[in-house]
Design a protein around this motif. Structure first.
Motif, PDB file in Angstrom:
ATOM      1  N   ASN A 172       0.824  -1.221   0.000  1.00  0.00           N
ATOM      2  CA  ASN A 172       0.000   0.000   0.000  1.00  0.00           C
ATOM      3  C   ASN A 172       0.857   1.270   0.000  1.00  0.00           C
ATOM      4  OD1 ASN A 172      -2.388  -1.626   0.242  1.00  0.00           O
ATOM      5  ND2 ASN A 172      -1.993  -1.787   2.446  1.00  0.00           N
ATOM      6  N   GLY A 173       2.027   1.177  -0.650  1.00  0.00           N
ATOM      7  CA  GLY A 173       2.928   2.325  -0.666  1.00  0.00           C
ATOM      8  C   GLY A 173       2.821   3.188  -1.903  1.00  0.00           C
ATOM      9  N   ASP A 174       1.876   2.885  -2.779  1.00  0.00           N
ATOM     10  CA  ASP A 174       1.706   3.688  -3.993  1.00  0.00           C
ATOM     11  C   ASP A 174       1.340   5.126  -3.630  1.00  0.00           C
ATOM     12  OD1 ASP A 174       2.225   1.450  -5.451  1.00  0.00           O
ATOM     13  OD2 ASP A 174       0.120   0.963  -5.828  1.00  0.00           O
ATOM     14  N   GLY A 175       2.016   6.068  -4.256  1.00  0.00           N
ATOM     15  CA  GLY A 175       1.746   7.471  -3.996  1.00  0.00           C
ATOM     16  C   GLY A 175       2.497   8.031  -2.812  1.00  0.00           C
ATOM     17  N   HIS A 176       3.279   7.187  -2.128  1.00  0.00           N
ATOM     18  CA  HIS A 176       4.035   7.651  -0.957  1.00  0.00           C
ATOM     19  C   HIS A 176       5.517   7.334  -1.123  1.00  0.00           C
ATOM     20  CE1 HIS A 176       0.177   8.270   1.066  1.00  0.00           C
ATOM     21  NE2 HIS A 176      -0.163   7.053   0.687  1.00  0.00           N
ATOM     22  N   HIS A 177       5.993   7.370  -2.348  1.00  0.00           N
ATOM     23  CA  HIS A 177       7.374   6.970  -2.619  1.00  0.00           C
ATOM     24  C   HIS A 177       8.386   7.843  -1.874  1.00  0.00           C
ATOM     25  CE1 HIS A 177       6.829   4.310  -6.417  1.00  0.00           C
ATOM     26  NE2 HIS A 177       5.780   4.227  -5.626  1.00  0.00           N
ATOM     27  N   LEU A 178       8.165   9.148  -1.841  1.00  0.00           N
ATOM     28  CA  LEU A 178       9.110  10.039  -1.180  1.00  0.00           C
ATOM     29  C   LEU A 178       9.162   9.780   0.319  1.00  0.00           C
ATOM     30  CD1 LEU A 178      11.094  12.371  -1.310  1.00  0.00           C
ATOM     31  CD2 LEU A 178       9.157  13.961  -1.111  1.00  0.00           C
ATOM     32  N   VAL A 179       8.000   9.592   0.925  1.00  0.00           N
ATOM     33  CA  VAL A 179       7.947   9.326   2.368  1.00  0.00           C
ATOM     34  C   VAL A 179       8.663   8.025   2.703  1.00  0.00           C
ATOM     35  CG1 VAL A 179       6.415   8.858   4.319  1.00  0.00           C
ATOM     36  CG2 VAL A 179       5.802  10.622   2.648  1.00  0.00           C
ATOM     37  N   ILE A 180       8.409   6.991   1.894  1.00  0.00           N
ATOM     38  CA  ILE A 180       9.048   5.690   2.129  1.00  0.00           C
ATOM     39  C   ILE A 180      10.552   5.799   1.923  1.00  0.00           C
ATOM     40  CG2 ILE A 180       9.197   3.308   1.308  1.00  0.00           C
ATOM     41  CD1 ILE A 180       6.213   3.532   0.572  1.00  0.00           C
TER      42      ILE A 180
ATOM     43  N   TYR B 239      12.794   3.331  -4.802  1.00  0.00           N
ATOM     44  CA  TYR B 239      11.873   4.445  -4.578  1.00  0.00           C
ATOM     45  C   TYR B 239      12.401   5.765  -5.116  1.00  0.00           C
ATOM     46  CZ  TYR B 239       8.889   1.434  -1.841  1.00  0.00           C
ATOM     47  OH  TYR B 239       8.040   0.429  -1.458  1.00  0.00           O
TER      48      TYR B 239
ATOM     49  N   ARG C 145      12.040   4.750  -8.976  1.00  0.00           N
ATOM     50  CA  ARG C 145      10.752   4.115  -9.218  1.00  0.00           C
ATOM     51  C   ARG C 145      10.867   2.941 -10.193  1.00  0.00           C
ATOM     52  NH1 ARG C 145       6.064   8.805  -9.006  1.00  0.00           N
ATOM     53  NH2 ARG C 145       6.899   9.871  -7.166  1.00  0.00           N
TER      54      ARG C 145
END
Length: 248
Positions: free
Chosen positions: A18-26, A84, A87
């Motif tokens: 469920n990490g789609d759209g949160h690449h920078l945070v991860i 990440y 990508r």
């Protein structure tokens, strides 16, 4: 093309669920974890090297454990950061098998070192007059021999996985390559690696955990039977330190 002769040579790592759209945070989270691993273990190794009171077998083993922890971090986290950052979740079959091998090698090295640390404290507290026999070269030779024997089995597993056939999905549901995630994607060719991996994992986990538990049991029993407060304090300090290491 004959599909029976076709096999995937590249795989897609899922990454964090469920990490789609949160690449920078991860990416930032893994970067902080990576920096923490390097700083914490680097500090441990520096203190042991520069502090004369820590120049004994127990702390040398702790230094090796810190070094292995750094190796484990370098095996997994840089690939995650690259995933990440760029990508690109692709990884080749050979790189996947190599990563799996090094992850398992560092894990079994840590397990073997924890057994050695527990045995070191057991001899120091329960048989103090025999402790002089535990020299660093002897312990390293024993630990190195066990690790080499175990690693050779996992090397065979990694080699066998590169020869398996992957003709269905190439989507690895994990952040890194491990045996379960990769072998379940194979259509054939994993029987031999299954025969090695699952019994070997059991034969490593059970003896190591049993030896660590037995050593601590004997230490606590020796402390409880001792009339000297110094022995009890030493045993409690030893076990507390090692439990903290185990939790980390």
């Amino acid at each position: 093309m004959n599909r029976s002769n076709w096999s995937h040579v590249e795989f897609i790592l899922q990454g964090v669920p469920n990490g789609d759209g949160h690449h920078l945070v991860i990416f930032l989270a893994f970067m902080l974890v990576y920096i923490a691993i390097l700083l914490a273990n680097g500090t441990i190794m520096y203190l042991i090297k520069t502090e004369p009171r820590m120049h004994n077998l127990m702390y040398y083993l702790l230094c090796l454990l810190a070094l292995i922890d750094v190796v484990l971090g370098n095996v997994t986290i840089p690939k995650l950061l690259a995933m990440y950052l760029s990508r690109s979740m692709l990884i080749s079959l050979e790189a996947c098998a190599a990563q799996m091998f090094f992850v398992y090698c560092t894990a079994l090295s840590e397990s073997t070192l924890l057994v050695a640390m527990a045995f070191d404290r057991y001899v120091a507290i329960c048989h103090p007059f025999r402790y002089h026999r535990l020299t660093l070269p002897r312990v390293l030779l024993a630990v190195g021999g066990v690790v080499l024997l175990r690693a050779s089995c996992f090397a065979a597993v990694a080699a066998l996985l590169t020869r398996a056939t992957y003709c269905s999905s190439n989507y690895i549901q994990n952040c890194y390559c491990n045996y379960g995630s990769l072998s379940q994607l194979a259509c054939s060719g994993t029987l031999a690696s299954d025969v090695i991996t699952y019994p070997l994992s059991f034969l490593i986990t059970l003896p190591d955990s049993s030896l660590i538990g037995y050593s601590y049991f004997k230490i606590f029993r020796a402390a409880s039977r001792s009339g000297r407060g110094e022995t009890r304090t030493k045993a409690l300090h030893t076990c507390t330190t090692h439990i903290c290491v185990l939790l980390l």
